[in-house]
Design a protein around this motif. Structure first.
Motif, short mmCIF file in Angstrom:
data_model
loop_
_atom_site.label_atom_id
_atom_site.label_comp_id
_atom_site.label_asym_id
_atom_site.label_seq_id
_atom_site.Cartn_x
_atom_site.Cartn_y
_atom_site.Cartn_z
N ILE A 76 0.84 -1.20 0.00
CA ILE A 76 0.00 0.00 0.00
C ILE A 76 0.87 1.25 0.00
O ILE A 76 1.68 1.46 0.91
CB ILE A 76 -0.93 0.02 1.23
CG1 ILE A 76 -1.81 -1.23 1.24
CG2 ILE A 76 -1.75 1.29 1.27
CD1 ILE A 76 -2.48 -1.48 2.57
N PHE A 77 0.70 2.06 -1.05
CA PHE A 77 1.36 3.36 -1.15
C PHE A 77 0.24 4.40 -1.27
O PHE A 77 -0.46 4.44 -2.26
CB PHE A 77 2.26 3.44 -2.39
CG PHE A 77 3.44 2.52 -2.33
CD1 PHE A 77 4.60 2.92 -1.70
CD2 PHE A 77 3.39 1.27 -2.91
CE1 PHE A 77 5.71 2.08 -1.66
CE2 PHE A 77 4.48 0.42 -2.87
CZ PHE A 77 5.64 0.81 -2.24
N ASP A 78 0.06 5.20 -0.26
CA ASP A 78 -0.99 6.22 -0.24
C ASP A 78 -0.44 7.45 0.46
O ASP A 78 -0.11 7.40 1.65
CB ASP A 78 -2.23 5.68 0.50
CG ASP A 78 -3.40 6.63 0.44
OD1 ASP A 78 -3.32 7.69 -0.22
OD2 ASP A 78 -4.44 6.32 1.06
N ASN A 79 -0.29 8.54 -0.30
CA ASN A 79 0.30 9.78 0.22
C ASN A 79 1.72 9.52 0.75
O ASN A 79 2.10 9.99 1.80
CB ASN A 79 -0.59 10.40 1.30
CG ASN A 79 -0.21 11.85 1.56
OD1 ASN A 79 0.30 12.53 0.69
ND2 ASN A 79 -0.45 12.30 2.78
N THR A 80 2.46 8.73 -0.01
CA THR A 80 3.83 8.35 0.36
C THR A 80 4.83 9.20 -0.42
O THR A 80 4.66 9.41 -1.61
CB THR A 80 4.06 6.85 0.03
OG1 THR A 80 3.02 6.09 0.65
CG2 THR A 80 5.40 6.38 0.53
N ASN A 81 5.87 9.67 0.26
CA ASN A 81 6.91 10.44 -0.40
C ASN A 81 7.96 9.46 -0.93
O ASN A 81 8.72 8.87 -0.16
CB ASN A 81 7.55 11.44 0.56
CG ASN A 81 8.56 12.33 -0.14
OD1 ASN A 81 8.96 12.09 -1.27
ND2 ASN A 81 9.01 13.36 0.56
N LEU A 82 7.99 9.32 -2.24
CA LEU A 82 8.93 8.43 -2.92
C LEU A 82 9.87 9.21 -3.83
O LEU A 82 10.48 8.64 -4.73
CB LEU A 82 8.15 7.39 -3.74
CG LEU A 82 7.20 6.50 -2.95
CD1 LEU A 82 6.30 5.70 -3.88
CD2 LEU A 82 7.98 5.59 -2.03
N GLU A 83 10.00 10.51 -3.58
CA GLU A 83 10.87 11.33 -4.41
C GLU A 83 12.29 10.79 -4.41
O GLU A 83 12.84 10.47 -3.36
CB GLU A 83 10.87 12.78 -3.92
CG GLU A 83 9.55 13.48 -4.13
CD GLU A 83 9.56 14.92 -3.67
OE1 GLU A 83 10.62 15.42 -3.22
OE2 GLU A 83 8.50 15.56 -3.73
N GLN A 84 12.86 10.66 -5.61
CA GLN A 84 14.22 10.19 -5.82
C GLN A 84 14.48 8.76 -5.30
O GLN A 84 15.62 8.34 -5.17
CB GLN A 84 15.24 11.16 -5.20
CG GLN A 84 15.14 12.56 -5.77
CD GLN A 84 16.08 13.51 -5.07
OE1 GLN A 84 17.22 13.17 -4.80
NE2 GLN A 84 15.60 14.71 -4.77
N ALA A 85 13.42 8.02 -4.99
CA ALA A 85 13.59 6.63 -4.57
C ALA A 85 13.94 5.78 -5.79
O ALA A 85 13.61 6.13 -6.92
CB ALA A 85 12.32 6.11 -3.91
N ASP A 86 14.60 4.67 -5.58
CA ASP A 86 15.06 3.82 -6.67
C ASP A 86 14.29 2.50 -6.67
O ASP A 86 14.48 1.65 -5.81
CB ASP A 86 16.55 3.56 -6.53
CG ASP A 86 17.14 2.86 -7.75
OD1 ASP A 86 16.37 2.34 -8.59
OD2 ASP A 86 18.38 2.83 -7.85
N PHE A 87 13.42 2.35 -7.69
CA PHE A 87 12.62 1.14 -7.89
C PHE A 87 13.05 0.42 -9.17
O PHE A 87 12.28 -0.36 -9.71
CB PHE A 87 11.14 1.50 -8.01
CG PHE A 87 10.48 1.87 -6.71
CD1 PHE A 87 9.79 0.92 -5.97
CD2 PHE A 87 10.52 3.17 -6.24
CE1 PHE A 87 9.17 1.25 -4.78
CE2 PHE A 87 9.89 3.52 -5.05
CZ PHE A 87 9.22 2.56 -4.32
N THR A 88 14.25 0.67 -9.68
CA THR A 88 14.62 0.17 -11.01
C THR A 88 14.59 -1.35 -11.12
O THR A 88 14.31 -1.87 -12.20
CB THR A 88 16.00 0.70 -11.46
OG1 THR A 88 16.96 0.44 -10.45
CG2 THR A 88 15.95 2.18 -11.75
N SER A 89 14.85 -2.08 -10.07
CA SER A 89 14.79 -3.54 -10.14
C SER A 89 13.69 -4.13 -9.25
O SER A 89 13.65 -5.33 -9.02
CB SER A 89 16.15 -4.16 -9.80
OG SER A 89 16.54 -3.79 -8.49
#
Length: 190
Positions: free
Chosen positions: A142-155
């Motif tokens: 669950i991602f709701d109003n989550t700060n994911l700025e500059q996070a790395d999800f590439t893999s």
């Protein structure tokens, strides 16, 4: 009441399901293959400690301090991280099962989560800015109003992140992972 202090100690293959880990301060301690499921680690202080191969399923961690603590290949199903002490909080995770855990409203910028499983894990209202998620599995997270700025999800795989309700500015995703940003539109990408 006197608080116990342990420094540079290794705890190996200890079972804390019947008798809880003694309350106190643990500094630079190493917990290897220890059992804590359904147990109590509340009101403890861990500084520069490592938990390796431990089972912490549904363990109570209320008011516990985790300062520069690493969890390596641990089973941490159902942990409610938002109940721990947020002061000086610094965590790293490698190869852990964090399914059904909750990081609701937590400030965890620049945290490293490597090769972890997050099935049905709650990240709502958390600050994960600049965090890294190499080879992580986010099935039904669950991602709701989550700060994911500059996070790395590439893999990372199996995530479902709605950019309209989460902060994703400059977050990194692979081309194959872009479908995880479009799931709410129910489109087919071939």
């Amino acid at each position: 009441m006197t608080t116990s202090f342990w420094e540079d100690k290794e705890f190996t293959k200890k079972d804390y399901t019947q008798n809880a880990l003694p309350k106190g301060n643990y500094e630079n301690c190493h917990f290897v293959d220890c059992l804590f499921p359904e147990g109590f680690l509340d009101n403890q202080n861990f500084v520069e400690c490592t938990f390796e191969g431990c089972d912490l399923t549904n363990t109570n961690i209320a008011h516990t301090t985790f300062n520069d603590v690493t969890f390596d290949n641990c089973k941490m199903v159902g942990l409610q991280f938002e109940t721990c002490n947020h002061l000086l909080l610094s965590l790293n995770f490698m190869g852990c099962n964090l399914s059904v855990a909750s990081f609701h409203g937590m400030d965890l910028p620049r945290t490293s989560f490597e090769g972890c499983k997050f099935h049905q894990t709650d990240f709502s209202e958390a600050d994960l800015k600049q965090s890294k998620f190499p080879n992580c599995d986010f099935e039904n997270a669950i991602f709701d109003n989550t700060n994911l700025e500059q996070a790395d999800f590439t893999s990372a795989v199996h995530f479902n992140i709605d950019p309209s309700i989460n902060q994703v500015k400059k977050a990194r995703f692979s081309k194959d992972g872009l479908i995880g940003l479009l799931k709410k539109y129910d489109i087919v990408v071939t």
